[in-house]
Design an enzyme around this catalytic site. Structure first.
Site, PDB file in Angstrom:
ATOM      1  N   GLN A  56      38.389  39.992 -96.653  1.00 18.26           N
ATOM      2  CA  GLN A  56      37.850  40.123 -95.699  1.00 18.26           C
ATOM      3  C   GLN A  56      36.259  39.384 -95.874  1.00 18.26           C
ATOM      4  OE1 GLN A  56      39.450  42.409 -91.995  1.00 18.26           O
ATOM      5  NE2 GLN A  56      39.748  43.869 -93.870  1.00 18.26           N
ATOM      6  N   LEU A  57      36.191  40.534 -96.683  1.00 11.63           N
ATOM      7  CA  LEU A  57      34.398  40.434 -97.330  1.00 11.63           C
ATOM      8  C   LEU A  57      33.736  39.507 -97.802  1.00 11.63           C
ATOM      9  CD1 LEU A  57      31.314  41.211 -96.399  1.00 11.63           C
ATOM     10  CD2 LEU A  57      31.550  42.660 -98.395  1.00 11.63           C
ATOM     11  N   ASP A  99      40.722  39.037-112.654  1.00  8.68           N
ATOM     12  CA  ASP A  99      40.741  40.440-112.519  1.00  8.68           C
ATOM     13  C   ASP A  99      40.125  41.804-113.266  1.00  8.68           C
ATOM     14  OD1 ASP A  99      42.371  42.718-112.902  1.00  8.68           O
ATOM     15  OD2 ASP A  99      44.266  42.020-113.580  1.00  8.68           O
ATOM     16  N   ALA A 121      38.658  45.370-103.703  1.00  9.49           N
ATOM     17  CA  ALA A 121      39.024  46.345-103.864  1.00  9.49           C
ATOM     18  C   ALA A 121      41.245  46.045-103.460  1.00  9.49           C
ATOM     19  CB  ALA A 121      38.209  47.850-103.385  1.00  9.49           C
ATOM     20  N   TYR A 122      41.638  47.752-104.303  1.00  7.77           N
ATOM     21  CA  TYR A 122      42.715  47.856-103.890  1.00  7.77           C
ATOM     22  C   TYR A 122      42.344  48.130-102.047  1.00  7.77           C
ATOM     23  CZ  TYR A 122      47.034  50.198-103.690  1.00  7.77           C
ATOM     24  OH  TYR A 122      48.552  50.553-103.380  1.00  7.77           O
ATOM     25  N   THR A 123      42.935  47.946-101.465  1.00 11.65           N
ATOM     26  CA  THR A 123      42.214  48.909 -99.945  1.00 11.65           C
ATOM     27  C   THR A 123      43.495  49.303 -99.096  1.00 11.65           C
ATOM     28  OG1 THR A 123      42.484  46.399 -98.914  1.00 11.65           O
ATOM     29  CG2 THR A 123      40.681  47.266 -99.292  1.00 11.65           C
ATOM     30  N   ASP A 144      33.669  54.400 -96.244  1.00  8.66           N
ATOM     31  CA  ASP A 144      33.728  56.731 -95.463  1.00  8.66           C
ATOM     32  C   ASP A 144      34.058  56.824 -95.555  1.00  8.66           C
ATOM     33  OD1 ASP A 144      35.311  53.915 -94.056  1.00  8.66           O
ATOM     34  OD2 ASP A 144      35.353  54.967 -92.336  1.00  8.66           O
ATOM     35  N   TYR A 183      42.812  57.322-101.730  1.00  8.90           N
ATOM     36  CA  TYR A 183      41.812  56.124-102.039  1.00  8.90           C
ATOM     37  C   TYR A 183      40.466  56.081-101.760  1.00  8.90           C
ATOM     38  CZ  TYR A 183      39.369  51.864 -99.560  1.00  8.90           C
ATOM     39  OH  TYR A 183      38.447  51.488 -98.144  1.00  8.90           O
TER      40      TYR A 183
HETATM   41  N1  LIG Z   1      38.783  47.102 -94.881  1.00 10.39           N
HETATM   42  C1  LIG Z   1      38.537  48.296 -95.235  1.00 10.39           C
HETATM   43  O1  LIG Z   1      38.232  48.498 -93.140  1.00 10.39           O
HETATM   44  C2  LIG Z   1      36.789  48.976 -95.590  1.00 10.39           C
HETATM   45  C3  LIG Z   1      36.894  50.138 -95.176  1.00 10.39           C
HETATM   46  C4  LIG Z   1      35.403  50.494 -95.748  1.00 10.39           C
HETATM   47  C5  LIG Z   1      34.981  50.500 -96.373  1.00 10.39           C
HETATM   48  N2  LIG Z   1      35.835  48.618 -97.169  1.00 10.39           N
HETATM   49  C6  LIG Z   1      35.055  47.928 -98.827  1.00 10.39           C
HETATM   50  O2  LIG Z   1      35.066  47.288 -97.917  1.00 10.39           O
HETATM   51  C7  LIG Z   1      35.184  46.246 -99.729  1.00 10.39           C
HETATM   52  C8  LIG Z   1      35.681  45.009 -99.118  1.00 10.39           C
HETATM   53  O3  LIG Z   1      36.542  45.756 -98.115  1.00 10.39           O
HETATM   54  P1  LIG Z   1      37.581  44.347 -97.727  1.00 10.39           P
HETATM   55  O4  LIG Z   1      38.358  44.384 -96.337  1.00 10.39           O
HETATM   56  O5  LIG Z   1      37.543  42.642 -97.565  1.00 10.39           O
HETATM   57  O6  LIG Z   1      39.420  43.704 -98.446  1.00 10.39           O
HETATM   58  P2  LIG Z   1      39.702  42.581 -98.575  1.00 10.39           P
HETATM   59  O7  LIG Z   1      40.674  41.676 -97.803  1.00 10.39           O
HETATM   60  O8  LIG Z   1      41.544  43.832 -99.328  1.00 10.39           O
HETATM   61  O9  LIG Z   1      40.300  42.671 -99.985  1.00 10.39           O
HETATM   62  C9  LIG Z   1      39.874  42.852-101.327  1.00 10.39           C
HETATM   63  C10 LIG Z   1      40.417  41.894-102.370  1.00 10.39           C
HETATM   64  O10 LIG Z   1      39.887  41.985-104.176  1.00 10.39           O
HETATM   65  C11 LIG Z   1      40.991  41.602-104.776  1.00 10.39           C
HETATM   66  N3  LIG Z   1      41.465  42.016-105.781  1.00 10.39           N
HETATM   67  C12 LIG Z   1      42.694  43.242-105.849  1.00 10.39           C
HETATM   68  N4  LIG Z   1      42.500  43.478-106.707  1.00 10.39           N
HETATM   69  C13 LIG Z   1      41.642  42.973-107.354  1.00 10.39           C
HETATM   70  C14 LIG Z   1      41.477  42.476-109.189  1.00 10.39           C
HETATM   71  N5  LIG Z   1      42.523  43.405-110.224  1.00 10.39           N
HETATM   72  N6  LIG Z   1      40.582  41.542-109.831  1.00 10.39           N
HETATM   73  C15 LIG Z   1      40.381  40.995-108.236  1.00 10.39           C
HETATM   74  N7  LIG Z   1      40.120  40.976-107.060  1.00 10.39           N
HETATM   75  C16 LIG Z   1      41.122  41.779-107.121  1.00 10.39           C
HETATM   76  C17 LIG Z   1      42.142  41.415-103.164  1.00 10.39           C
HETATM   77  O11 LIG Z   1      42.943  40.544-103.402  1.00 10.39           O
HETATM   78  P3  LIG Z   1      44.455  40.495-103.059  1.00 10.39           P
HETATM   79  O12 LIG Z   1      44.853  40.747-101.772  1.00 10.39           O
HETATM   80  O13 LIG Z   1      45.625  39.996-104.291  1.00 10.39           O
HETATM   81  O14 LIG Z   1      45.164  41.931-104.117  1.00 10.39           O
HETATM   82  C18 LIG Z   1      41.413  40.804-102.322  1.00 10.39           C
HETATM   83  O15 LIG Z   1      41.100  39.206-102.128  1.00 10.39           O
HETATM   84  C19 LIG Z   1      36.192  47.081-100.391  1.00 10.39           C
HETATM   85  O16 LIG Z   1      35.327  47.563-101.384  1.00 10.39           O
HETATM   86  C20 LIG Z   1      36.881  47.742 -98.996  1.00 10.39           C
HETATM   87  O17 LIG Z   1      37.073  49.760-100.223  1.00 10.39           O
HETATM   88  C21 LIG Z   1      36.972  48.437 -96.713  1.00 10.39           C
END
Ligand SMILES: NC(=O)c1ccc[n+]([C@@H]2O[C@H](COP(=O)([O-])OP(=O)(O)OC[C@H]3O[C@@H](n4cnc5c(N)ncnc54)[C@H](OP(=O)(O)O)[C@@H]3O)[C@@H](O)[C@H]2O)c1
Length: 287
Positions: free
Chosen positions: A11-12, A35, A59-61, A101, A124
């Site tokens: 997403q980000l 990776d 991240a692993y989300t 958070d 997480y």
């Molecule tokens: N989503 C939320 O509500 C939320 C809230 C607070 C903070 N955050 C933080 O904000 C950041 C962005 O979140 P997001 O929602 O954009 O996350 P996201 O949509 O889940 O995207 C994370 C990306 O990281 C990739 N990834 C996973 N394992 C990897 C690895 N070993 N090497 C390289 N890439 C890898 C994923 O690929 P795959 O899809 O193939 O696994 C995915 O494309 C993260 O740090 C998250 O913890 C998110």
């Protein structure tokens, strides 16, 4: 300036690419092209790209699955963050690391400040906190960590898309009304990250859209906006329920409002109310 966006399909990551300011050359990488858990192959990519900045949006989300597979979550959220920090130090690049958070326990009655004591309640949250600690240990005062919450965008799986699907399928929804946070459009967070980089700021910061809501409030707003935009044709009833009536694998913080004042001041930014950002996102997916 060359910037490597890691986790670019997320997403980000997608929003960082869409909002990249002119004059910046970006290289966008995601698994399996990069990776972050594999330090040797990571080093090869970093040497090839030779970035001035690395943004770790990978991240692993999956918060609930993390309870079942803590090693996997730890590998990405902690070891992966540590590997990127080591690489940033090795090539003398800056790292922006994104966190959550969920590092807090959610028992506060006022917005969490960046230096409030963390106390994660889920696998997480614990793995994300361990990732922050690893980044801080390696990069010390050069680290830039931005915590965010309740992220959604027009790419990927998120609460907005889940609600829109369920509102088409069902006649009634029950949504939790005793967890409070700030819905945050990834587009606004991405712009904030670019602004923070431009200012060269360092430290731990918080960023969300302005205002607060419960998941119930958020769902009601999603329905209103989607009806206005013509994505939904009929209104269904949405009923508030307490958390104990919707049990999940992972415990969620009941209050996860983040105090973003230090980032507003340091980067000279203002934040937009979540309801206005939601309208932008819904309008975007109608076109
Ligand atoms: N989503 C939320 O509500 C939320 C809230 C607070 C903070 N955050 C933080 O904000 C950041 C962005 O979140 P997001 O929602 O954009 O996350 P996201 O949509 O889940 O995207 C994370 C990306 O990281 C990739 N990834 C996973 N394992 C990897 C690895 N070993 N090497 C390289 N890439 C890898 C994923 O690929 P795959 O899809 O193939 O696994 C995915 O494309 C993260 O740090 C998250 O913890 C998110």
């Amino acid at each position: 300036m060359k910037v490597l966006i890691v986790g670019s399909n997320g997403q980000l990551g997608c929003e960082l690419q869409r909002t990249c300011p002119s004059g910046i050359k970006i290289s966008a990488k995601d698994y399996p092209d990069i990776d972050i858990t594999k330090d040797k192959s990571l080093k090869l990519v970093i040497d090839k790209e030779a970035p001035d900045w690395i943004i770790n949006s990978a991240a692993y989300t999956n918060v609930d699955d993390a309870e079942e597979e803590p090693e996997k979550a730890h590998a990405v959220n902690c070891e992966g963050a540590k590997n990127l920090a080591c690489e940033a130090l090795r090539i003398n690049a800056r790292l922006v690391h994104i966190s959550t958070d969920f590092v807090f326990n959610g028992n506060n009655c006022r917005p969490y400040k960046p230096l409030d004591p963390p106390d994660p309640q889920s696998v997480y949250g614990k793995t994300k906190l361990d990732g922050e600690s690893a980044v801080l240990n390696i990069l010390k005062e050069d680290a830039l960590i931005i915590r965010t919450a309740w992220l959604y965008s027009s790419h990927g799986n998120n609460f907005v898309y889940t609600m829109l699907r369920l509102m088409k399928e069902k006649k009634e929804l029950t949504i939790i009304d005793d967890q409070i946070g700030s819905p945050t459009w990834a587009n606004g967070l991405a712009k904030t990250i670019w602004a923070a980089m431009e200012k060269g700021i360092k430290g731990i910061f918080h960023w969300t859209d302005a205002g607060v809501a419960s998941w119930y409030d958020f769902a009601v707003a999603i329905q209103d906006e989607a009806i206005d935009a013509g994505i939904l044709s009929k209104r269904i009833s949405i009923l508030p329920i307490p958390t104990e009536q919707y049990l999940t694998q992972a415990k969620r913080p009941s209050f996860s409002v983040l105090d973003k004042r230090n980032l507003l001041d340091a980067a000279g930014l203002s934040s937009v109310h979540w309801r206005i950002q939601l309208r932008h996102m819904i309008r975007e997916i109608t076109h």
